[in-house]
Design an enzyme around this catalytic site. Sequence first.
Site, PDB file in Angstrom:
ATOM      1  N   ARG A 134       0.817  -1.228   0.000  1.00  0.00           N
ATOM      2  CA  ARG A 134       0.000   0.000   0.000  1.00  0.00           C
ATOM      3  C   ARG A 134       0.845   1.271   0.000  1.00  0.00           C
ATOM      4  O   ARG A 134       0.434   2.294   0.556  1.00  0.00           O
ATOM      5  CB  ARG A 134      -0.957   0.026   1.191  1.00  0.00           C
ATOM      6  CG  ARG A 134      -2.101  -0.980   1.083  1.00  0.00           C
ATOM      7  CD  ARG A 134      -3.124  -0.487   0.092  1.00  0.00           C
ATOM      8  NE  ARG A 134      -4.255  -1.398  -0.027  1.00  0.00           N
ATOM      9  CZ  ARG A 134      -5.393  -1.257   0.640  1.00  0.00           C
ATOM     10  NH1 ARG A 134      -5.560  -0.261   1.467  1.00  0.00           N
ATOM     11  NH2 ARG A 134      -6.370  -2.118   0.464  1.00  0.00           N
ATOM     12  N   ARG A 181      -2.728   7.034   0.708  1.00  0.00           N
ATOM     13  CA  ARG A 181      -3.198   8.292   1.305  1.00  0.00           C
ATOM     14  C   ARG A 181      -2.238   8.978   2.262  1.00  0.00           C
ATOM     15  O   ARG A 181      -2.435  10.134   2.596  1.00  0.00           O
ATOM     16  CB  ARG A 181      -4.538   8.029   2.020  1.00  0.00           C
ATOM     17  CG  ARG A 181      -5.678   7.813   1.052  1.00  0.00           C
ATOM     18  CD  ARG A 181      -6.902   7.260   1.739  1.00  0.00           C
ATOM     19  NE  ARG A 181      -6.663   5.886   2.145  1.00  0.00           N
ATOM     20  CZ  ARG A 181      -7.596   5.088   2.663  1.00  0.00           C
ATOM     21  NH1 ARG A 181      -8.800   5.535   2.874  1.00  0.00           N
ATOM     22  NH2 ARG A 181      -7.282   3.845   2.998  1.00  0.00           N
ATOM     23  N   ARG A 206      -5.324  12.027  -6.602  1.00  0.00           N
ATOM     24  CA  ARG A 206      -6.606  11.384  -6.328  1.00  0.00           C
ATOM     25  C   ARG A 206      -7.756  12.397  -6.445  1.00  0.00           C
ATOM     26  O   ARG A 206      -8.791  12.119  -7.043  1.00  0.00           O
ATOM     27  CB  ARG A 206      -6.544  10.762  -4.934  1.00  0.00           C
ATOM     28  CG  ARG A 206      -7.835  10.456  -4.281  1.00  0.00           C
ATOM     29  CD  ARG A 206      -8.193   8.997  -4.290  1.00  0.00           C
ATOM     30  NE  ARG A 206      -9.623   8.880  -4.098  1.00  0.00           N
ATOM     31  CZ  ARG A 206     -10.219   8.618  -2.953  1.00  0.00           C
ATOM     32  NH1 ARG A 206      -9.495   8.344  -1.898  1.00  0.00           N
ATOM     33  NH2 ARG A 206     -11.518   8.577  -2.880  1.00  0.00           N
ATOM     34  N   ASP A 262      -6.446  -2.112  -7.763  1.00  0.00           N
ATOM     35  CA  ASP A 262      -7.058  -2.784  -6.623  1.00  0.00           C
ATOM     36  C   ASP A 262      -7.357  -4.221  -7.019  1.00  0.00           C
ATOM     37  O   ASP A 262      -7.555  -4.511  -8.198  1.00  0.00           O
ATOM     38  CB  ASP A 262      -8.346  -2.084  -6.195  1.00  0.00           C
ATOM     39  CG  ASP A 262      -8.749  -2.519  -4.788  1.00  0.00           C
ATOM     40  OD1 ASP A 262      -8.216  -1.969  -3.817  1.00  0.00           O
ATOM     41  OD2 ASP A 262      -9.561  -3.457  -4.670  1.00  0.00           O
ATOM     42  N   TYR A 285     -15.338 -10.942  -1.036  1.00  0.00           N
ATOM     43  CA  TYR A 285     -16.017  -9.653  -1.305  1.00  0.00           C
ATOM     44  C   TYR A 285     -17.208  -9.844  -2.241  1.00  0.00           C
ATOM     45  O   TYR A 285     -18.255  -9.217  -2.072  1.00  0.00           O
ATOM     46  CB  TYR A 285     -15.034  -8.649  -1.916  1.00  0.00           C
ATOM     47  CG  TYR A 285     -14.023  -8.125  -0.925  1.00  0.00           C
ATOM     48  CD1 TYR A 285     -14.333  -7.066  -0.078  1.00  0.00           C
ATOM     49  CD2 TYR A 285     -12.757  -8.686  -0.813  1.00  0.00           C
ATOM     50  CE1 TYR A 285     -13.419  -6.582   0.848  1.00  0.00           C
ATOM     51  CE2 TYR A 285     -11.832  -8.216   0.100  1.00  0.00           C
ATOM     52  CZ  TYR A 285     -12.173  -7.165   0.932  1.00  0.00           C
ATOM     53  OH  TYR A 285     -11.267  -6.698   1.847  1.00  0.00           O
TER      54      TYR A 285
HETATM   55  O1  CP3 Z   1       0.131  -1.538  -2.578  1.00  0.00           O
HETATM   56  C1  CP3 Z   1      -0.079  -0.571  -3.348  1.00  0.00           C
HETATM   57  O2  CP3 Z   1       0.401   0.561  -3.130  1.00  0.00           O
HETATM   58  C2  CP3 Z   1      -0.854  -0.796  -4.640  1.00  0.00           C
HETATM   59  C3  CP3 Z   1      -2.249  -0.541  -4.574  1.00  0.00           C
HETATM   60  C4  CP3 Z   1      -3.230  -1.455  -3.871  1.00  0.00           C
HETATM   61  C5  CP3 Z   1      -4.485  -0.966  -3.431  1.00  0.00           C
HETATM   62  N1  CP3 Z   1      -5.218  -2.033  -2.986  1.00  0.00           N
HETATM   63  C6  CP3 Z   1      -4.910   0.439  -3.495  1.00  0.00           C
HETATM   64  C7  CP3 Z   1      -6.036   0.876  -2.658  1.00  0.00           C
HETATM   65  C8  CP3 Z   1      -3.202  -2.829  -3.611  1.00  0.00           C
HETATM   66  C9  CP3 Z   1      -2.081  -3.823  -3.840  1.00  0.00           C
HETATM   67  C10 CP3 Z   1      -4.476  -3.172  -3.063  1.00  0.00           C
HETATM   68  C11 CP3 Z   1      -4.848  -4.549  -2.708  1.00  0.00           C
HETATM   69  C12 CP3 Z   1      -6.097  -4.799  -1.960  1.00  0.00           C
HETATM   70  N2  CP3 Z   1      -7.303  -4.187  -2.125  1.00  0.00           N
HETATM   71  C13 CP3 Z   1      -6.246  -5.818  -1.006  1.00  0.00           C
HETATM   72  C14 CP3 Z   1      -5.181  -6.795  -0.587  1.00  0.00           C
HETATM   73  C15 CP3 Z   1      -4.175  -6.192   0.298  1.00  0.00           C
HETATM   74  C16 CP3 Z   1      -4.662  -5.857   1.676  1.00  0.00           C
HETATM   75  O3  CP3 Z   1      -4.600  -4.662   2.023  1.00  0.00           O
HETATM   76  O4  CP3 Z   1      -5.083  -6.757   2.415  1.00  0.00           O
HETATM   77  C17 CP3 Z   1      -7.582  -5.765  -0.531  1.00  0.00           C
HETATM   78  C18 CP3 Z   1      -8.193  -6.648   0.518  1.00  0.00           C
HETATM   79  C19 CP3 Z   1      -8.250  -4.736  -1.261  1.00  0.00           C
HETATM   80  C20 CP3 Z   1      -9.678  -4.318  -1.174  1.00  0.00           C
HETATM   81  C21 CP3 Z   1      -9.808  -2.924  -0.722  1.00  0.00           C
HETATM   82  N3  CP3 Z   1      -9.492  -1.830  -1.489  1.00  0.00           N
HETATM   83  C22 CP3 Z   1     -10.280  -2.456   0.530  1.00  0.00           C
HETATM   84  C23 CP3 Z   1     -10.727  -3.331   1.669  1.00  0.00           C
HETATM   85  C24 CP3 Z   1     -10.229  -1.053   0.484  1.00  0.00           C
HETATM   86  C25 CP3 Z   1     -10.733  -0.083   1.539  1.00  0.00           C
HETATM   87  C26 CP3 Z   1      -9.823  -0.012   2.699  1.00  0.00           C
HETATM   88  C27 CP3 Z   1      -8.949   1.208   2.631  1.00  0.00           C
HETATM   89  O5  CP3 Z   1      -7.735   1.096   2.837  1.00  0.00           O
HETATM   90  O6  CP3 Z   1      -9.519   2.295   2.425  1.00  0.00           O
HETATM   91  C28 CP3 Z   1      -9.698  -0.679  -0.763  1.00  0.00           C
HETATM   92  C29 CP3 Z   1      -9.429   0.706  -1.246  1.00  0.00           C
HETATM   93  C30 CP3 Z   1      -8.043   1.015  -1.660  1.00  0.00           C
HETATM   94  N4  CP3 Z   1      -7.223   0.240  -2.437  1.00  0.00           N
HETATM   95  C31 CP3 Z   1      -7.359   2.226  -1.372  1.00  0.00           C
HETATM   96  C32 CP3 Z   1      -6.098   2.146  -2.001  1.00  0.00           C
HETATM   97  C33 CP3 Z   1      -5.018   3.201  -2.029  1.00  0.00           C
HETATM   98  C34 CP3 Z   1      -7.935   3.391  -0.607  1.00  0.00           C
HETATM   99  C35 CP3 Z   1      -8.777   4.201  -1.541  1.00  0.00           C
HETATM  100  C36 CP3 Z   1      -8.590   5.655  -1.362  1.00  0.00           C
HETATM  101  O7  CP3 Z   1      -7.656   6.238  -1.936  1.00  0.00           O
HETATM  102  O8  CP3 Z   1      -9.437   6.236  -0.655  1.00  0.00           O
END
Ligand code: CP3
Length: 340
Positions: free
Chosen positions: A21, A25, A34, A71, A148
């Site tokens: 990640r 943010r 964003r 994602d 999901y």
């Molecule tokens: O790692 C990186 O920098 C690459 C980007 C990346 C994102 N999601 C961006 C993201 C990666 C590799 C993921 C994988 C992901 N997405 C997983 C597996 C990894 C983990 O964290 O367990 C899962 C379960 C998801 C599903 C997901 N996407 C959730 C549960 C959420 C909401 C939770 C949160 O952190 O807000 C997201 C949104 C998400 N994916 C964001 C980002 C940067 C936040 C969105 C935003 O910018 O508001």
Amino acid sequence: MIFIDACLKKKTPYTPVWMMRQAGRYLSEYMQVRASAGDFLSLCRDYKKASEVSLQPVDILGVDAAIIFSDILVVPLEMGLELKFEKGEGPIFPKPIQTEEDLENLDIQKGVRNLSYVYDALKLTREKLDPSKALIGFCGSPWTIATYMIEGGGSKNYAKCKKILYQNPEFLHKILTKLTLALKLYVEEQIKAGANAIQIFDSWASALEKEAFFEFSFNYMLEISNYIKKKYPHIPVILFPKGISGFLDEINGNFDVFGVDWSTPLNLAKEKLASKYTLQGNMEPCRLYDKNSIKEGVEKILDIMKDTSHIFNLGHGILPDIPVGNAKYFIKLVQEKSSK
Ligand code: CP3
């Protein structure tokens, strides 16, 4: 690329480091891009902006690898399952998978084609990235994505998934088989577009009992990994099943790197797996709130992993309110302290 060398158990001048990640943010530069894109999915679909935020952590923190910004849930989205990201709520599938017909409505070919914005983002990022830095492509594990799709969003107890698992396991296998097929083609396109390594995220592995984990999750991850390793043997595959420290004895298969989550004692993972795999991980992400705690975590992990193939990372994603100065301090400290 020192990251790739470490994946393949070659000697490196220092321990390569990146953060799950890392494009996110906690970076004001990310928040700016964003905001200009609108919502989260619009950012994923804008390949130039997705590439821009993928490169930010390399420029700002000096990490040794970029992970492509996207994602895990864009795969079911582009196969035809409506997806929303509501502010503060995380992902929502308003019409979750309930019946065989719901599953049949999802289109693998269409999905893999519609994901072209991910391939375009990878291509542009690889062009712009310094040749010494690796570009990581990724997907979710079929099981984690399916949770999901079935629950309709995040879940505390996975009750809907478990109900299917016990009442109608064939149906769960059908869902997982279809996702696996799509994910093989998806990661293959990512490799063709320039990904140097592939990570498979199994964030909800820990929801399953041991036998169920291997039957419903790990075997499908291995199917994807076997497919990649057969066609692209030079591309490292990283598996990250979170929360399964009790099952390490049985982890086996054709992949290169095992991602260790923060709750698994690293010396245990080393004892069980380091002879076969490079280990990635596993500093507790909240240590990033405090510099002394970072230093303590980094020193402890480097000491355990000295003389063993290792990629430094957090044991799960970086949180949005981590001070960026602390993230910079962490990356630099790993690179300096591990320097040979
Ligand atoms: O790692 C990186 O920098 C690459 C980007 C990346 C994102 N999601 C961006 C993201 C990666 C590799 C993921 C994988 C992901 N997405 C997983 C597996 C990894 C983990 O964290 O367990 C899962 C379960 C998801 C599903 C997901 N996407 C959730 C549960 C959420 C909401 C939770 C949160 O952190 O807000 C997201 C949104 C998400 N994916 C964001 C980002 C940067 C936040 C969105 C935003 O910018 O508001």
